[in-house]
Design a protein around this motif. Structure first.
Motif, short mmCIF file in Angstrom:
data_model
loop_
_atom_site.label_atom_id
_atom_site.label_comp_id
_atom_site.label_asym_id
_atom_site.label_seq_id
_atom_site.Cartn_x
_atom_site.Cartn_y
_atom_site.Cartn_z
N THR A 11 0.83 -1.20 0.00
CA THR A 11 0.00 0.00 0.00
C THR A 11 0.86 1.25 0.00
O THR A 11 0.56 2.22 -0.70
N ALA A 12 1.95 1.24 0.75
CA ALA A 12 2.87 2.37 0.75
C ALA A 12 3.46 2.56 -0.65
O ALA A 12 3.59 3.69 -1.12
N GLY A 13 3.80 1.49 -1.31
CA GLY A 13 4.30 1.57 -2.69
C GLY A 13 3.28 2.16 -3.64
O GLY A 13 3.63 2.94 -4.54
N ALA A 14 2.02 1.81 -3.45
CA ALA A 14 0.96 2.37 -4.29
C ALA A 14 0.84 3.88 -4.09
O ALA A 14 0.63 4.63 -5.05
N PHE A 15 0.99 4.33 -2.85
CA PHE A 15 0.94 5.77 -2.59
C PHE A 15 2.15 6.49 -3.18
O PHE A 15 2.03 7.63 -3.63
N VAL A 16 3.29 5.84 -3.21
CA VAL A 16 4.48 6.44 -3.83
C VAL A 16 4.25 6.60 -5.33
O VAL A 16 4.58 7.64 -5.92
N ILE A 17 3.67 5.60 -5.95
CA ILE A 17 3.37 5.68 -7.39
C ILE A 17 2.36 6.80 -7.65
O ILE A 17 2.50 7.55 -8.63
N THR A 18 1.38 6.94 -6.79
CA THR A 18 0.42 8.03 -6.93
C THR A 18 1.11 9.38 -6.82
O THR A 18 0.78 10.32 -7.55
N SER A 19 2.08 9.48 -5.95
CA SER A 19 2.84 10.73 -5.82
C SER A 19 3.63 11.02 -7.08
O SER A 19 3.75 12.19 -7.49
N LEU A 20 4.18 10.00 -7.70
CA LEU A 20 4.92 10.20 -8.94
C LEU A 20 4.01 10.70 -10.06
O LEU A 20 4.43 11.51 -10.89
N VAL A 21 2.78 10.23 -10.07
CA VAL A 21 1.81 10.72 -11.05
C VAL A 21 1.49 12.20 -10.78
O VAL A 21 1.33 12.98 -11.71
N ALA A 22 1.44 12.58 -9.52
CA ALA A 22 1.16 13.98 -9.17
C ALA A 22 2.30 14.90 -9.56
O ALA A 22 2.09 16.10 -9.79
N VAL A 23 3.51 14.37 -9.64
CA VAL A 23 4.65 15.19 -10.08
C VAL A 23 4.42 15.69 -11.51
O VAL A 23 4.76 16.82 -11.86
N TYR A 24 3.79 14.86 -12.33
CA TYR A 24 3.44 15.29 -13.68
C TYR A 24 2.54 16.52 -13.65
O TYR A 24 2.71 17.44 -14.44
N ILE A 50 4.70 7.42 5.46
CA ILE A 50 5.45 7.36 6.72
C ILE A 50 4.66 6.57 7.76
O ILE A 50 5.21 5.74 8.48
N ALA A 51 3.34 6.82 7.84
CA ALA A 51 2.52 6.11 8.81
C ALA A 51 2.44 4.61 8.49
O ALA A 51 2.52 3.77 9.39
N LEU A 52 2.32 4.28 7.21
CA LEU A 52 2.27 2.86 6.83
C LEU A 52 3.60 2.16 7.12
O LEU A 52 3.62 1.02 7.59
N LEU A 53 4.69 2.82 6.82
CA LEU A 53 5.99 2.23 7.11
C LEU A 53 6.21 2.08 8.61
O LEU A 53 6.79 1.09 9.06
N ALA A 54 5.73 3.05 9.39
CA ALA A 54 5.85 2.95 10.85
C ALA A 54 5.07 1.74 11.36
O ALA A 54 5.53 1.03 12.25
N ALA A 55 3.90 1.52 10.80
CA ALA A 55 3.10 0.36 11.21
C ALA A 55 3.75 -0.94 10.76
O ALA A 55 3.71 -1.95 11.49
N ALA A 62 8.00 7.03 14.44
CA ALA A 62 7.85 7.59 13.10
C ALA A 62 6.49 8.27 12.92
O ALA A 62 6.34 9.13 12.07
N LEU A 63 5.53 7.90 13.74
CA LEU A 63 4.22 8.55 13.66
C LEU A 63 4.31 10.01 14.09
O LEU A 63 3.58 10.86 13.57
N ASP A 64 5.22 10.33 15.00
CA ASP A 64 5.46 11.72 15.38
C ASP A 64 6.01 12.51 14.20
O ASP A 64 5.62 13.66 13.97
N ILE A 65 6.89 11.90 13.45
CA ILE A 65 7.44 12.54 12.26
C ILE A 65 6.33 12.79 11.25
O ILE A 65 6.26 13.86 10.63
N ALA A 66 5.45 11.82 11.06
CA ALA A 66 4.33 11.98 10.13
C ALA A 66 3.41 13.12 10.57
O ALA A 66 2.94 13.90 9.73
#
Length: 91
Positions: A11-24, A50-55, A62-66
């Motif tokens: 799921t974190a990877g899917a959100f990263v891909i979505t972010s790459l699409v938003a860069v366009y 960050i929250a998904l990776l923390a979990a 890491a949730l504080d960082i998020a």
């Protein structure tokens, strides 16, 4: 790794891909509001990743960082909006 950790990482990877699409949209966005929304999407996706990776790794700190990043993302949105209004960039 358990199935839940794998699902969280996927799921974190899917959100990263979505972010790459938003860069366009940031690069090619026809208007300033399109770019601002794309920056907001990327900021929100970073918080979620960050929250998904923390979990997934079991690191509660890491949730504080998020949370701090989410607050900074909100302040950035307000600053860009204020700058746009003052410059007359509101459509």
């Amino acid at each position: 790794m358990t199935l839940i950790e794998d699902a969280l990482l996927a799921t974190a990877g899917a959100f990263v891909i979505t972010s790459l699409v938003a860069v366009y949209r940031i690069v090619d966005g026809p208007t300033m509001p399109d770019r601002v929304i794309a920056i907001n999407v990327i900021g929100s996706n970073v918080v979620i990743v960050i929250a998904l990776l923390a979990a997934a790794i079991g690191e509660a700190g890491a949730l504080d960082i998020a949370l701090v990043y989410a607050l900074l993302n909100f302040l950035l949105s307000i600053a860009i909006s204020k700058f746009s209004v003052e410059r007359g960039g509101v459509l």
